[in-house]
Write a protein that holds these residues in place. Structure first.
Motif, short mmCIF file in Angstrom:
data_model
loop_
_atom_site.label_atom_id
_atom_site.label_comp_id
_atom_site.label_asym_id
_atom_site.label_seq_id
_atom_site.Cartn_x
_atom_site.Cartn_y
_atom_site.Cartn_z
N PRO A 112 -19.38 60.60 96.58
CA PRO A 112 -19.15 60.03 95.24
C PRO A 112 -19.97 58.76 95.04
O PRO A 112 -20.40 58.12 96.01
CB PRO A 112 -17.66 59.73 95.23
CG PRO A 112 -17.29 59.58 96.66
CD PRO A 112 -18.18 60.51 97.42
N PHE A 113 -20.16 58.39 93.78
CA PHE A 113 -21.02 57.26 93.42
C PHE A 113 -20.57 55.97 94.12
O PHE A 113 -21.39 55.21 94.62
CB PHE A 113 -21.02 57.06 91.91
CG PHE A 113 -21.80 55.84 91.47
CD1 PHE A 113 -23.18 55.88 91.39
CD2 PHE A 113 -21.14 54.65 91.16
CE1 PHE A 113 -23.90 54.76 91.02
CE2 PHE A 113 -21.86 53.53 90.79
CZ PHE A 113 -23.25 53.58 90.72
N SER A 114 -19.28 55.72 94.16
CA SER A 114 -18.78 54.47 94.73
C SER A 114 -19.13 54.34 96.20
O SER A 114 -19.50 53.26 96.69
CB SER A 114 -17.26 54.39 94.55
OG SER A 114 -16.62 55.50 95.17
N THR A 120 -25.67 52.06 100.07
CA THR A 120 -26.97 51.51 99.63
C THR A 120 -26.99 50.00 99.76
O THR A 120 -27.98 49.41 100.21
CB THR A 120 -27.25 51.92 98.18
OG1 THR A 120 -27.24 53.35 98.08
CG2 THR A 120 -28.61 51.40 97.72
N THR A 121 -25.87 49.35 99.38
CA THR A 121 -25.79 47.89 99.47
C THR A 121 -25.90 47.42 100.92
O THR A 121 -26.61 46.45 101.23
CB THR A 121 -24.48 47.39 98.86
OG1 THR A 121 -24.38 47.85 97.50
CG2 THR A 121 -24.41 45.88 98.89
N ILE A 155 -28.45 44.58 91.82
CA ILE A 155 -27.78 43.69 90.85
C ILE A 155 -27.60 44.39 89.51
O ILE A 155 -26.56 44.23 88.85
CB ILE A 155 -28.61 42.39 90.69
CG1 ILE A 155 -28.53 41.56 91.98
CG2 ILE A 155 -28.10 41.57 89.51
CD1 ILE A 155 -29.50 40.39 92.01
N ARG A 156 -28.57 45.20 89.11
CA ARG A 156 -28.48 45.92 87.83
C ARG A 156 -27.59 47.16 87.93
O ARG A 156 -27.39 47.87 86.95
CB ARG A 156 -29.87 46.33 87.35
CG ARG A 156 -30.79 45.14 87.06
CD ARG A 156 -32.18 45.59 86.62
NE ARG A 156 -32.15 46.20 85.29
CZ ARG A 156 -32.46 47.46 85.04
NH1 ARG A 156 -32.80 48.28 86.03
NH2 ARG A 156 -32.42 47.93 83.80
N GLY A 157 -27.12 47.47 89.15
CA GLY A 157 -26.28 48.65 89.33
C GLY A 157 -27.07 49.93 89.45
O GLY A 157 -26.50 51.03 89.41
N ASP A 158 -28.40 49.80 89.58
CA ASP A 158 -29.25 50.99 89.70
C ASP A 158 -29.40 51.34 91.19
O ASP A 158 -30.45 51.14 91.80
CB ASP A 158 -30.62 50.71 89.07
CG ASP A 158 -31.46 51.96 88.93
OD1 ASP A 158 -31.03 53.02 89.41
OD2 ASP A 158 -32.55 51.87 88.33
N ALA A 160 -29.43 54.24 92.61
CA ALA A 160 -30.31 55.39 92.88
C ALA A 160 -31.73 54.92 93.13
O ALA A 160 -32.41 55.37 94.07
CB ALA A 160 -30.27 56.36 91.70
N THR A 161 -32.21 53.97 92.28
CA THR A 161 -33.57 53.44 92.47
C THR A 161 -33.68 52.68 93.78
O THR A 161 -34.63 52.85 94.55
CB THR A 161 -33.95 52.51 91.30
OG1 THR A 161 -33.95 53.27 90.10
CG2 THR A 161 -35.33 51.89 91.53
N ALA A 162 -32.69 51.82 94.08
CA ALA A 162 -32.70 51.05 95.32
C ALA A 162 -32.70 51.99 96.53
O ALA A 162 -33.44 51.77 97.51
CB ALA A 162 -31.49 50.12 95.37
N GLY A 163 -31.88 53.04 96.47
CA GLY A 163 -31.82 54.00 97.58
C GLY A 163 -33.14 54.73 97.76
O GLY A 163 -33.60 54.94 98.90
N SER A 164 -33.77 55.14 96.64
CA SER A 164 -35.05 55.85 96.73
C SER A 164 -36.14 54.97 97.30
O SER A 164 -36.96 55.41 98.12
CB SER A 164 -35.46 56.36 95.34
OG SER A 164 -34.55 57.32 94.86
N VAL A 165 -36.17 53.69 96.86
CA VAL A 165 -37.17 52.75 97.38
C VAL A 165 -37.00 52.59 98.89
O VAL A 165 -37.96 52.65 99.65
CB VAL A 165 -37.06 51.39 96.67
CG1 VAL A 165 -37.94 50.35 97.38
CG2 VAL A 165 -37.46 51.50 95.21
N MET A 166 -35.76 52.40 99.35
CA MET A 166 -35.53 52.20 100.79
C MET A 166 -35.84 53.47 101.58
O MET A 166 -36.37 53.41 102.69
CB MET A 166 -34.08 51.77 101.02
CG MET A 166 -33.80 50.33 100.59
SD MET A 166 -32.16 49.74 101.08
CE MET A 166 -31.12 50.69 99.96
N TYR A 167 -35.52 54.64 101.01
CA TYR A 167 -35.81 55.90 101.68
C TYR A 167 -37.32 56.07 101.88
O TYR A 167 -37.80 56.36 102.99
CB TYR A 167 -35.26 57.07 100.88
CG TYR A 167 -35.82 58.41 101.28
CD1 TYR A 167 -35.54 58.97 102.52
CD2 TYR A 167 -36.66 59.12 100.40
CE1 TYR A 167 -36.07 60.20 102.89
CE2 TYR A 167 -37.18 60.34 100.75
CZ TYR A 167 -36.90 60.89 102.00
OH TYR A 167 -37.42 62.09 102.36
#
Length: 706
Positions: A112-114, A120-121, A155-158, A160-167
């Motif tokens: 789930p998203f949460s 990711t954090t 911080i923006r709650g995005d 998915a983008t943070a996870g993709s960048v780290m991946y």
């Protein structure tokens, strides 16, 4: 060994080994066993599936008998072969890539998203902390940019983008680390010692024995120009030892009794006897690995410029982000700029290009000791060839022996071989081979042998002083004379051969005529090198002008220099460099080592002197000059790839920034396209340069990214 044939065609067979599990060590043992079989051309072993693919020549029944005879327990494999095979390392990195991909997409599908947000954090802490550390050091470089992009997305709650960048950053790091370690490992293995015979001291005599038979505590004699095969302590003699391969010292180190010497270093002058301390060859491999890891030699200047430029561009990326926000007050557009930068692709694609080129060269038995030598090879416009063993065949032969006293040809050859077998020169090897072919067995009757570089050998047999070498050495330096009544025979010596003169107590006793035929591929190779950008081809040799001019005409060089000394070759190379030319030096002997060191690229050929191979920037393992053409093609292709990557990176990322500012792409899409293009360019950079069957343009690569 029990196995099943799964598939076969003529000359190729795939079998499945019947066992529950194949370990890395077992796979390496089987690989080693098959590589030792003359009928096996190549073998590929998949230890996870227990499958073996074999390409062979000869009959199918013969290869089946080879397989049936195999046993893990009965196959004696050197420890260093298994330890340094790289099989386990390759499997580790492959598993790591699969694991990263599985967790990234598995999280998206099943969590789930949460939960994804928390994961990711937590993952982001590593990147943010690395960015802060860089910032605390007063630097605004790539880690700061990565940390900012990931932090702002969170911080923006995005998430998915943070996870993709780290991946994508993680995949890039894994690929870079894998390629780097594999390239360094391949390079170190090819640079490691491959010494099969050594001179062991036994009751005051030098006995030629297999290196495998030497034990700790044995005494080994190392002559001038040879590699020291084991770590040990000097017990006798004095020598100047080149330790550059391990310590980077450019000046040879004096070694006297009680001094410590290390495997892989080279005796430049003198000769020593050492008491062996360590016979495990892996120590040399490990030392080379450490040396390469710490060395800047792996980096070309273009690669260094790419890394420097990548870091310099980071502040401008931040400036662009700030300006977009200032003029548009649109956070989404500003973040789109932050998600796209030039530095990631520059810092990842360039090193991978260089390391992959080094790895590709190693598949052709070419060892390149650093990326900067590939760059110099691509830029070179002058190539200087030594003649003997380089442009001519590596195995000159004895054509004739002319006696000037009452001794028979065989007796004179036996004496010459007794002296020459101590030294790794192609003409010396020709004399020794001829003695072996004639079944001439000799005892070590002479005393200490002294080798004078580019001149000859001096020793004693009983009370008689004996010298063998060039005309200059024997007649001018040693003042030998021609026996009375033999002047006419001397003047009628065949001119088409190189001559090796031997004198005893100042009187000429024999002239050994050496036939040194031109390599069949030499003319073609020189023509191809000229087509690839070499404008000046030079031949230099210590031979007479008569022999040199004949070879020069046949091979088609632009100029030649005869009767030169080692320092003359080095001086010529320096003069060419001072004239603004990039110079390649190709040689194989002790007398070539000063010129190899002086050249922009020093290339040692196949079975030459160990000191030449150790000093050279590139070594060619195959006995074929065509490998020089291959190396030139790889070098030229590498430079084309690097320049193409520059254009691609600038073009793609500029387009993404413009589209992001225009609002065509949200930050998530900009980050995805930026990282995907970086990954694809990097993966493309890992392809073999010589396997690309068509010219790759910016347009069709860009289409592949779409």
């Amino acid at each position: 060994m029990k196995f099943q044939i799964r598939h076969e065609i003529r000359g190729r067979m795939r079998i499945h080994v019947i066992q529950s599990r194949m370990s890395f060590a077992q796979a390496d043992t089987l690989q080693y066993y098959l590589e030792q079989c003359e009928s096996v051309i190549s073998a590929k072993i998949q230890n996870r599936t227990e499958d073996v693919t074999i390409c062979y020549e000869g009959s199918k029944d013969a290869i089946l008998e080879v397989l049936k005879a195999f046993s893990y327990e009965k196959t004696d494999v050197p420890d260093t072969y298994i330890k340094n095979s790289g099989r386990e390392m390759n499997q580790h990195y492959w598993d790591q890539l699969v694991e990263q991909t599985f967790w990234h997409f598995g999280n998206k599908l099943f969590l789930p998203f949460s939960v994804r947000a928390v994961i990711t954090t937590v993952k982001s802490v590593k990147y943010i902390w690395k960015g802060l550390q860089t910032l605390f050091q007063g630097k605004i470089e790539v880690p700061v940019l990565d940390a900012t992009a990931i932090g702002v997305s969170i911080i923006r709650g995005d998430f998915a983008t943070a996870g993709s960048v780290m991946y994508l950053l993680g995949i890039g790091e894994t690929l870079e680390e894998w390629t780097h370690k594999k390239s360094v490992g391949d390079l170190a293995r090819s640079m490691s010692l491959n010494i099969s015979k050594v001179w062991m001291m036994c009751d005051g005599q030098e006995i030629l024995v297999s290196a495998d038979n030497v034990q700790s505590g044995d005494e080994v004699r190392i002559h001038m120009g040879n590699v020291i095969p084991f770590d040990g302590t000097v017990t006798d003699g004095e020598a100047m030892v080149n330790q550059a391969s391990l310590t980077g010292e450019s000046v040879p180190v004096r070694k006297v009794p009680d001094g410590v010497v290390y495997a892989g270093t080279v005796v430049e002058e003198g000769e020593i006897t050492i008491r062996v301390r360590e016979v495990n060859g892996s120590s040399k491999y490990e030392k080379i690995m450490a040396m390469i890891e710490e060395s800047e030699k792996l980096k070309s200047s273009l690669e260094g410029k790419a890394e420097h430029l990548a870091d310099k561009l980071v502040p401008y990326t931040f400036l662009g982000t700030g300006l977009v926000w200032l003029f548009t007050r649109n956070v989404t557009k500003a973040v789109s700029v932050l998600m796209v930068d030039f530095s990631c692709a520059l810092k990842l694609a360039m090193p991978l290009s260089v390391l992959s080129a080094i790895r590709e060269a190693s598949t052709y038995n070419i060892t390149v000791k650093g990326g900067k030598y590939l760059e110099a090879m691509a830029e070179a416009d002058t190539i200087v060839f030594d003649k003997t063993g380089t442009l001519t065949k590596a195995q000159p032969t004895v054509a004739k022996i002319v006696s000037f006293n009452d001794q028979s040809e065989d007796e004179l050859l036996r004496i010459a071989a007794c002296l020459e077998e101590h030294f790794p020169h192609s003409m010396a090897k020709a004399v020794v081979r001829e003695a072996v072919n004639r079944n001439l067995v000799h005892e070590e009757l002479h005393s200490k042998v002294e080798y004078i570089v580019a001149h000859g050998i001096s020793s004693k047999i009983g009370e008689k002083h004996i010298v063998i070498g060039s005309y200059h050495f024997v007649f001018e330096d040693e003042n030998a004379t021609i026996p009375e009544g033999k002047k006419e025979i001397f003047e009628q010596l065949p001119e088409q051969y190189s001559h090796l003169y031997m004198a005893i107590d100042g009187v000429l006793v024999a002239v050994i005529c050496i036939e040194d035929p031109l390599r069949p591929e030499a003319v073609e190779v020189i023509a191809k090198l000229k087509k690839l950008g070499i404008s000046k081809v030079v031949m230099m040799t210590g031979d007479s002008d008569r022999v040199a001019s004949a070879i020069a005409k046949k091979v088609g060089v632009d100029e030649y220099h005869s009767e030169v000394l080692p320092e003359d070759k080095a001086s010529f190379v320096e003069a060419e460099k001072n004239a603004g030319r990039k110079v390649i030096m190709v040689g194989d002997g002790i007398n070539d080592s000063p010129a190899l060191s002086a050249a922009d690229v020093g290339i040692a050929i196949s079975d030459g002197a160990e000191i030449a191979r150790e000093i050279a920037d590139v070594t060619v393992g195959a006995d074929d000059l065509h490998e020089l053409v291959t190396l030139k093609k790889i070098s030229n292709g590498l430079m084309e790839r690097i320049h193409r990557n520059y254009r691609l990176i600038v073009g793609i990322n500029t387009s993404l920034i413009v589209l992001g500012v225009a609002g065509a792409f949200p930050p998530t899409t900009s980050a995805l396209l930026h990282n995907t293009s970086t990954l694809l360019i990097s993966l493309k950079s890992m392809n073999n340069l010589l396997d690309e069957k068509e010219e790759v343009t910016e347009e069709n690569v860009a289409e592949a990214f779409a």
